[in-house]
Design an enzyme around this catalytic site. Structure first.
Site, PDB file in Angstrom:
ATOM      1  N   LYS A  34       0.813  -1.231   0.000  1.00  0.00           N
ATOM      2  CA  LYS A  34       0.000   0.000   0.000  1.00  0.00           C
ATOM      3  C   LYS A  34       0.842   1.275   0.000  1.00  0.00           C
ATOM      4  N   GLY A  39       9.482  -2.869   1.417  1.00  0.00           N
ATOM      5  CA  GLY A  39      10.326  -3.230   2.564  1.00  0.00           C
ATOM      6  C   GLY A  39       9.616  -3.255   3.899  1.00  0.00           C
ATOM      7  N   THR A  41       7.711  -2.546   7.535  1.00  0.00           N
ATOM      8  CA  THR A  41       8.142  -1.939   8.789  1.00  0.00           C
ATOM      9  C   THR A  41       9.656  -1.980   8.908  1.00  0.00           C
ATOM     10  N   THR A 143       0.889  -8.921   5.992  1.00  0.00           N
ATOM     11  CA  THR A 143       0.535  -7.522   6.257  1.00  0.00           C
ATOM     12  C   THR A 143       1.151  -6.969   7.544  1.00  0.00           C
ATOM     13  N   LEU A 186      14.661   0.008  24.664  1.00  0.00           N
ATOM     14  CA  LEU A 186      16.079   0.054  25.033  1.00  0.00           C
ATOM     15  C   LEU A 186      16.932   0.559  23.874  1.00  0.00           C
ATOM     16  N   VAL A 237       2.085   1.610  34.572  1.00  0.00           N
ATOM     17  CA  VAL A 237       1.654   2.936  34.098  1.00  0.00           C
ATOM     18  C   VAL A 237       0.133   3.004  34.114  1.00  0.00           C
ATOM     19  N   LEU A 319       9.875 -10.819  14.396  1.00  0.00           N
ATOM     20  CA  LEU A 319      11.242 -10.532  13.964  1.00  0.00           C
ATOM     21  C   LEU A 319      11.350 -10.651  12.453  1.00  0.00           C
ATOM     22  N   HIS A 444      42.343 -16.011  17.243  1.00  0.00           N
ATOM     23  CA  HIS A 444      42.786 -15.134  18.331  1.00  0.00           C
ATOM     24  C   HIS A 444      43.406 -13.872  17.745  1.00  0.00           C
TER      25      HIS A 444
HETATM   26  P1  FAD Z   1       5.982  -5.722   7.916  1.00  0.00           P
HETATM   27  O1  FAD Z   1       7.408  -5.456   7.801  1.00  0.00           O
HETATM   28  O2  FAD Z   1       5.205  -4.996   8.943  1.00  0.00           O
HETATM   29  O3  FAD Z   1       5.370  -5.436   6.478  1.00  0.00           O
HETATM   30  C1  FAD Z   1       4.019  -5.488   6.200  1.00  0.00           C
HETATM   31  C2  FAD Z   1       3.741  -4.656   4.974  1.00  0.00           C
HETATM   32  O4  FAD Z   1       2.417  -4.902   4.550  1.00  0.00           O
HETATM   33  C3  FAD Z   1       3.824  -3.155   5.214  1.00  0.00           C
HETATM   34  O5  FAD Z   1       4.657  -2.554   4.251  1.00  0.00           O
HETATM   35  C4  FAD Z   1       2.391  -2.679   5.045  1.00  0.00           C
HETATM   36  O6  FAD Z   1       2.286  -1.383   4.498  1.00  0.00           O
HETATM   37  C5  FAD Z   1       1.847  -3.705   4.095  1.00  0.00           C
HETATM   38  N1  FAD Z   1       0.397  -3.870   4.132  1.00  0.00           N
HETATM   39  C6  FAD Z   1      -0.397  -4.066   5.217  1.00  0.00           C
HETATM   40  N2  FAD Z   1      -1.672  -4.235   4.849  1.00  0.00           N
HETATM   41  C7  FAD Z   1      -1.686  -4.135   3.498  1.00  0.00           C
HETATM   42  C8  FAD Z   1      -2.715  -4.237   2.522  1.00  0.00           C
HETATM   43  N3  FAD Z   1      -3.984  -4.525   2.854  1.00  0.00           N
HETATM   44  N4  FAD Z   1      -2.383  -4.055   1.223  1.00  0.00           N
HETATM   45  C9  FAD Z   1      -1.104  -3.791   0.851  1.00  0.00           C
HETATM   46  N5  FAD Z   1      -0.105  -3.708   1.726  1.00  0.00           N
HETATM   47  C10 FAD Z   1      -0.383  -3.890   3.029  1.00  0.00           C
HETATM   48  N6  FAD Z   1      13.181  -7.153  13.690  1.00  0.00           N
HETATM   49  C11 FAD Z   1      14.392  -7.748  13.613  1.00  0.00           C
HETATM   50  O7  FAD Z   1      14.464  -8.949  13.316  1.00  0.00           O
HETATM   51  N7  FAD Z   1      15.543  -7.047  13.849  1.00  0.00           N
HETATM   52  C12 FAD Z   1      15.517  -5.738  14.187  1.00  0.00           C
HETATM   53  O8  FAD Z   1      16.569  -5.137  14.399  1.00  0.00           O
HETATM   54  C13 FAD Z   1      14.262  -5.095  14.300  1.00  0.00           C
HETATM   55  N8  FAD Z   1      14.199  -3.789  14.638  1.00  0.00           N
HETATM   56  C14 FAD Z   1      12.971  -3.177  14.702  1.00  0.00           C
HETATM   57  C15 FAD Z   1      12.931  -1.849  15.087  1.00  0.00           C
HETATM   58  C16 FAD Z   1      11.718  -1.188  15.179  1.00  0.00           C
HETATM   59  C17 FAD Z   1      11.677   0.251  15.579  1.00  0.00           C
HETATM   60  C18 FAD Z   1      10.519  -1.891  14.840  1.00  0.00           C
HETATM   61  C19 FAD Z   1       9.192  -1.193  14.887  1.00  0.00           C
HETATM   62  C20 FAD Z   1      10.551  -3.229  14.476  1.00  0.00           C
HETATM   63  C21 FAD Z   1      11.783  -3.882  14.407  1.00  0.00           C
HETATM   64  N9  FAD Z   1      11.878  -5.231  14.075  1.00  0.00           N
HETATM   65  C22 FAD Z   1      13.097  -5.847  14.019  1.00  0.00           C
HETATM   66  C23 FAD Z   1      10.681  -6.035  13.766  1.00  0.00           C
HETATM   67  C24 FAD Z   1      10.514  -6.179  12.246  1.00  0.00           C
HETATM   68  O9  FAD Z   1      10.418  -4.899  11.666  1.00  0.00           O
HETATM   69  C25 FAD Z   1       9.264  -6.979  11.934  1.00  0.00           C
HETATM   70  O10 FAD Z   1       9.295  -8.211  12.619  1.00  0.00           O
HETATM   71  C26 FAD Z   1       9.174  -7.257  10.442  1.00  0.00           C
HETATM   72  O11 FAD Z   1       9.123  -6.060   9.710  1.00  0.00           O
HETATM   73  C27 FAD Z   1       7.928  -8.091  10.122  1.00  0.00           C
HETATM   74  O12 FAD Z   1       7.877  -8.330   8.755  1.00  0.00           O
HETATM   75  P2  FAD Z   1       6.507  -8.596   8.010  1.00  0.00           P
HETATM   76  O13 FAD Z   1       6.885  -8.841   6.582  1.00  0.00           O
HETATM   77  O14 FAD Z   1       5.729  -9.631   8.710  1.00  0.00           O
HETATM   78  O15 FAD Z   1       5.652  -7.255   8.151  1.00  0.00           O
HETATM   79  P1  NAD Z   2       8.609  -5.887  23.471  1.00  0.00           P
HETATM   80  O1  NAD Z   2       7.605  -6.960  23.596  1.00  0.00           O
HETATM   81  O2  NAD Z   2      10.000  -6.235  23.137  1.00  0.00           O
HETATM   82  O3  NAD Z   2       8.685  -5.060  24.821  1.00  0.00           O
HETATM   83  C1  NAD Z   2       7.576  -4.487  25.396  1.00  0.00           C
HETATM   84  C2  NAD Z   2       7.899  -4.240  26.854  1.00  0.00           C
HETATM   85  O4  NAD Z   2       6.852  -3.460  27.389  1.00  0.00           O
HETATM   86  C3  NAD Z   2       7.986  -5.522  27.671  1.00  0.00           C
HETATM   87  O5  NAD Z   2       9.145  -5.495  28.454  1.00  0.00           O
HETATM   88  C4  NAD Z   2       6.723  -5.469  28.515  1.00  0.00           C
HETATM   89  O6  NAD Z   2       6.863  -6.101  29.769  1.00  0.00           O
HETATM   90  C5  NAD Z   2       6.520  -3.968  28.657  1.00  0.00           C
HETATM   91  N1  NAD Z   2       5.151  -3.570  28.946  1.00  0.00           N
HETATM   92  C6  NAD Z   2       4.004  -4.101  28.469  1.00  0.00           C
HETATM   93  N2  NAD Z   2       2.948  -3.453  28.986  1.00  0.00           N
HETATM   94  C7  NAD Z   2       3.440  -2.475  29.799  1.00  0.00           C
HETATM   95  C8  NAD Z   2       2.857  -1.481  30.623  1.00  0.00           C
HETATM   96  N3  NAD Z   2       1.539  -1.377  30.711  1.00  0.00           N
HETATM   97  N4  NAD Z   2       3.661  -0.648  31.321  1.00  0.00           N
HETATM   98  C9  NAD Z   2       5.018  -0.764  31.225  1.00  0.00           C
HETATM   99  N5  NAD Z   2       5.622  -1.708  30.478  1.00  0.00           N
HETATM  100  C10 NAD Z   2       4.844  -2.541  29.762  1.00  0.00           C
HETATM  101  O7  NAD Z   2       7.974  -4.850  22.425  1.00  0.00           O
HETATM  102  P2  NAD Z   2       8.611  -3.591  21.708  1.00  0.00           P
HETATM  103  O8  NAD Z   2       9.883  -3.198  22.332  1.00  0.00           O
HETATM  104  O9  NAD Z   2       7.504  -2.606  21.581  1.00  0.00           O
HETATM  105  O10 NAD Z   2       8.904  -4.168  20.281  1.00  0.00           O
HETATM  106  C11 NAD Z   2       7.844  -4.705  19.463  1.00  0.00           C
HETATM  107  C12 NAD Z   2       8.321  -5.844  18.621  1.00  0.00           C
HETATM  108  O11 NAD Z   2       9.249  -5.391  17.648  1.00  0.00           O
HETATM  109  C13 NAD Z   2       8.991  -6.895  19.448  1.00  0.00           C
HETATM  110  O12 NAD Z   2       8.201  -8.048  19.395  1.00  0.00           O
HETATM  111  C14 NAD Z   2      10.300  -7.139  18.823  1.00  0.00           C
HETATM  112  O13 NAD Z   2      10.452  -8.483  18.501  1.00  0.00           O
HETATM  113  C15 NAD Z   2      10.321  -6.311  17.553  1.00  0.00           C
HETATM  114  N6  NAD Z   2      11.598  -5.568  17.529  1.00  0.00           N
HETATM  115  C16 NAD Z   2      12.744  -6.287  17.399  1.00  0.00           C
HETATM  116  C17 NAD Z   2      13.954  -5.652  17.436  1.00  0.00           C
HETATM  117  C18 NAD Z   2      15.195  -6.449  17.310  1.00  0.00           C
HETATM  118  O14 NAD Z   2      15.126  -7.580  16.889  1.00  0.00           O
HETATM  119  N7  NAD Z   2      16.347  -5.913  17.665  1.00  0.00           N
HETATM  120  C19 NAD Z   2      14.023  -4.277  17.633  1.00  0.00           C
HETATM  121  C20 NAD Z   2      12.844  -3.575  17.790  1.00  0.00           C
HETATM  122  C21 NAD Z   2      11.633  -4.249  17.731  1.00  0.00           C
END
Ligand code: FAD
Ligand code: NAD
Length: 466
Positions: A34, A39, A41, A143, A186, A237, A319, A444
């Site tokens: 959309k 790429g 999220t 999605t 974090l 919270v 992930l 090493h």
């Molecule tokens: P998404 O990446 O969410 O992609 C879904 C896509 O579908 C989107 O582009 C959306 O626009 C599209 N879409 C939705 N509905 C429709 C529709 N009806 N029609 C057309 N398009 C649609 N994971 C890691 O493994 N390592 C990391 O370091 C990491 N860092 C992260 C940091 C942040 C700040 C966040 C928010 C997430 C992070 N994640 C990380 C998690 C990772 O981004 C997601 O697990 C991953 O993107 C999931 O992939 P996906 O393909 O399932 O969905």
């Molecule tokens: P998370 O599940 O990692 O952490 C959410 C935290 O919020 C938990 O520690 C939980 O106990 C806490 N929490 C929940 N309800 C709360 C409340 N009411 N008050 C205070 N704390 C509360 O989720 P996230 O950090 O939002 O990340 C979302 C997803 O994105 C994760 O599932 C993660 O796998 C993915 N992600 C992955 C990476 C990476 O792989 N490096 C980086 C960013 C995001």
């Protein structure tokens, strides 16, 4: 009307990887997204931009605090150009998303820009600049997810924000209040701490990164506290309010005392929720459960035979690499192959510095399951490589079965452990024993020597360098 073997809805790491694999297997493939950039999220507002900011802020912190000890003197004041840092992040994102366009072209995947919604189980309507309907023998729902919130919080996207806004602020916050001490809280908390913000992390559970091994929570808490981050664990919270540029977060602590935090930005990072808005899954008869996830069986197949779902929109870790594995899995399943994913071997990484990485079972999980295990742990500070770089925090911890010595879990904190964890995944994939790792030569001086030493410690308590 165009007809496809497979239509994939969503171009995140799940969807675009599924598209490549389907194309490689000779299927006529459509990818529907959309947004105008591919790429999902991960590339646009997740993995890639957050790592770009982590890397840039790390350089800044090194310049401020560590160059001098290496004998590097910079005459004059070291200044932060925050706009440039954010612009660089965006150019990294742009290059990466363009790379996916290239891959789609190369693999002859037809990309459609617009919202995909089911008309029925074999027809998908695409609503965008141009409205059209395509026919597909198979569909893959990819999605993804969106940030979750708490029922009483109104995300205004200005001061009370999610990770998406935190990646494109126009100023460094003075006091950045983070709700949720998980991965996002974090990583982004550390970015803004390095850039000079006061950072307070308010976590509901009694430790940060509560799903990882408790030794990792303890070590990361210790190190990040040294870096100046304040932690408030076991805090629930109850309210978040905003008055002009001031945000107040109210929480209750373990003793039921009310605590308030006042800052200029509040990041809500309490998890993410599966996203299916606008998909009209009901038109195809696809079941979505009460938690908003698309329900799938062990083949990632929905209740409708020709429709599959992968990534954040289905059960399991949210992930990128998990989504990618599932994309390949479904493509191969549709092609009639019999692929396999071992979910126990999907590693988890937090890209703070020191990094945190895990695979397999935690000590808590093994104890709860009543499995007899041994623990081998080795501190990074005992490595020559760590002393050379100055990255002495952290450890490698290997859990192996008490009788068979099979490696059951590996948990690390330290420099570059995000990369080191691949060795543990390989070892566990081949069901290695701790002794197998201990007998392998590790170059090493490297951080990887800590893996060998921890394996030695697990094998016969005979680490060499402690
Ligand atoms: P998404 O990446 O969410 O992609 C879904 C896509 O579908 C989107 O582009 C959306 O626009 C599209 N879409 C939705 N509905 C429709 C529709 N009806 N029609 C057309 N398009 C649609 N994971 C890691 O493994 N390592 C990391 O370091 C990491 N860092 C992260 C940091 C942040 C700040 C966040 C928010 C997430 C992070 N994640 C990380 C998690 C990772 O981004 C997601 O697990 C991953 O993107 C999931 O992939 P996906 O393909 O399932 O969905
Ligand atoms: P998370 O599940 O990692 O952490 C959410 C935290 O919020 C938990 O520690 C939980 O106990 C806490 N929490 C929940 N309800 C709360 C409340 N009411 N008050 C205070 N704390 C509360 O989720 P996230 O950090 O939002 O990340 C979302 C997803 O994105 C994760 O599932 C993660 O796998 C993915 N992600 C992955 C990476 C990476 O792989 N490096 C980086 C960013 C995001």
């Amino acid at each position: 009307m165009s007809t496809y073997d497979v239509a994939i809805i969503g171009s995140g790491p799940g969807g675009y990887v599924a598209a490549i694999r389907c194309a490689q297997l000779g299927m006529k493939t459509a990818l529907i997204e959309k947004y105008t950039t591919l790429g999902g999220t991960c590339l646009n507002v997740g993995c890639i931009p957050s790592k770009a900011l982590l890397d840039s802020s790390h350089h800044y912190e090194d310049a401020l605090k560590h160059f001098e000890e290496h004998g590097i003197e910079i005459p004059g004041e070291i200044k932060l150009n925050f706009k440039k840092m954010i612009d660089r992040k965006q150019s990294v994102v742009d290059q990466t998303t363009k790379g996916i366009e290239f891959l789609m072209n190369k693999n002859k995947v037809d990309v459609f820009t617009g919202t995909g919604s089911f008309k029925d189980a074999t027809h998908i309507e695409i609503t965008g600049e141009k409205n059209q309907t395509i026919e597909a023998k198979h569909a893959i729902i990819a999605t993804g997810s969106k940030p979750a919130s708490l029922p009483f919080i109104k995300i205004d996207k200005e001061r009370i924000i999610t990770s998406t806004e935190a990646l494109k602020l126009t100023e460094v916050p003075k006091h950045f209040i983070v709700i949720g001490g998980g991965v996002i809280g974090l990583e982004l908390g550390q970015v803004y701490r390095r850039l000079g913000a006061e950072v307070s992390v308010v976590e509901y559970m009694d430790r940060i990164i509560p799903t990882m091994d408790s030794a990792q929570s303890k070590e990361l808490t210790k190190v990040m506290k040294k870096q100046g981050v304040k932690f408030y664990v076991s805090h629930k919270v109850s309210a978040v309010t905003r008055k002009k540029n001031e945000v107040t977060v109210t929480a209750t602590d373990k003793k039921d005392n009310e605590v308030t935090f006042t800052g200029d930005y509040c990041l809500v990072s309490v998890g993410r929720r599966p996203f299916t808005d606008g998909l009209k899954a009901e038109n195809a008869g696809v079941k979505i459960n009460e938690r908003g996830m698309v329900e799938v069986n062990e083949h990632l197949q929905t209740n409708i035979k020709n429709i599959y779902a992968i990534g954040d929109v289905v059960r399991g870790a949210m992930l990128a690499h998990k989504a990618e594995e599932e994309g390949v899995f479904v493509a191969e399943t549709i092609a009639g192959q019999k692929p396999h994913i071992d979910y126990n071997l999907i590693p988890g990484v937090v890209y703070t510095w020191p990094e945190v990485a895990s695979v397999g079972k935690t000590e808590e999980q093994l104890a709860e399951a009543g499995v007899a295990f041994k623990v081998g742990q080795f501190p990074m500070r005992a490595l020559g490589r760590s002393r050379a770089s100055g990255d002495t925090d952290g450890f490698v911890k290997i859990l192996s079965h008490k009788e068979t010595d099979e490696v059951l879990g590996v948990h690390m904190v330290g420099a570059r452990v995000a990369d080191l964890i691949a060795e543990a995944v390989t070892a566990m994939e081949f069901r290695a024993s701790a002794e197998d790792i201990a007998r392998m030569s590790h170059a090493h001086p490297t951080y990887a020597e800590a893996v060998k030493e921890a394996a030695l410690a697990a094998t016969e308590d005979r680490a060499l360098h402690v």
